[in-house]
Write a protein that holds these residues in place. Structure first.
Motif: not given
Ligand SMILES: Cc1cc2nc3c(=O)[nH]c(=O)nc-3n(C[C@H](O)[C@H](O)[C@H](O)COP(=O)(O)O)c2cc1C
Length: 217
Positions: A98, A102, A198, A203
């Protein structure tokens, strides 16, 4: 969208466009989700939907709680900090992915999201406090996942948030209908901002061999 695609492509959305989500849409999603199974069909759940001025009051109350370093009070005990190593590692990889996407340095624990990701609706899921919390929360989880998948199938984004119920007493003041209930999670709902990093970082999931065993002899 077929079910398998919905399950595989749903992801937590933490930035939304300014497009509104009306109560009628949430009603439609809940109308689907209420077909989730529950212990002996107890359906021990209640759902409280916040938007507009009510949701702004919640955000203000949470900002105030953070500013005054109020003690967090979950109705359902959160995990203790001594997580088993594999689980800690998965969370660290999540925060790192993450942060990389970002370009914000990872902070552990992440800052409290008092703005609730600025979603236009916050859907609070609660269970009757007279029942044993564990299976009641399990049932609520089935409802929540069904709700999130139904939302995703219609192009809406969701983020399940334990942090949304971290100040349960504050919440109960704003939502007096929830008396006698334990807040389990809140789900932020809105139209996903597809450009936001974001919402797009890679994942991961543990491999099947890490989580499943098959015994046949
Ligand atoms: C019970 C529960 C509580 C969660 N609480 C939060 C939260 O407070 N804040 C947040 O950003 N994400 C929260 N999440 C989302 C998880 O971080 C997310 O589901 C997980 O990283 C897997 O990512 P995915 O949903 O994008 O597949 C929560 C998820 C669950 C199931």
């Amino acid at each position: 969208m077929d079910l398998e695609t919905a399950i595989r492509t749903r992801r937590s959305i933490r930035k939304f466009t300014t497009a509104p989500v009306i109560d009628e849409t949430i009603r439609e999603l809940l109308d689907v989700a209420r077909w989730a199974p529950s212990w002996a069909n107890t359906q021990c759940w209640s759902v409280h939907v916040l938007g507009g001025a009510a949701l702004e009051r919640l955000r203000a109350a949470y900002r105030d709680a953070v500013e005054h370093k109020a003690e967090r009070r979950f109705d359902v005990p959160p995990h203790r900090p001594d997580w088993p190593a594999p689980m800690r590692a998965r969370t660290q990889r999540l925060l790192a992915a993450r942060a990389a996407a970002t370009e914000v340095a990872p902070v552990t624990p992440p800052p409290f999201p008092a703005d609730l990701f600025a979603a236009p609706r916050m859907v609070l899921f609660a269970v009757d406090e007279r029942l044993q919390a564990e299976y009641a929360c399990f049932d609520a989880g089935l409802l929540v996942q069904s709700f999130c998948l139904a939302a995703h199938a219609r192009g809406l984004g969701t983020c399940i948030m334990a942090m949304a119920v971290a100040y349960a007493d504050v919440l109960r003041e704003l939502v007096p209908q929830a008396r006698g209930q334990r807040f389990v999670v809140g789900v932020a709902v809105g139209v996903p901002d597809e450009q936001a990093p974001v919402n797009g970082f890679p994942r991961e999931r543990a491999g099947l061999d890490e989580i499943a065993t098959f015994t046949t002899a």
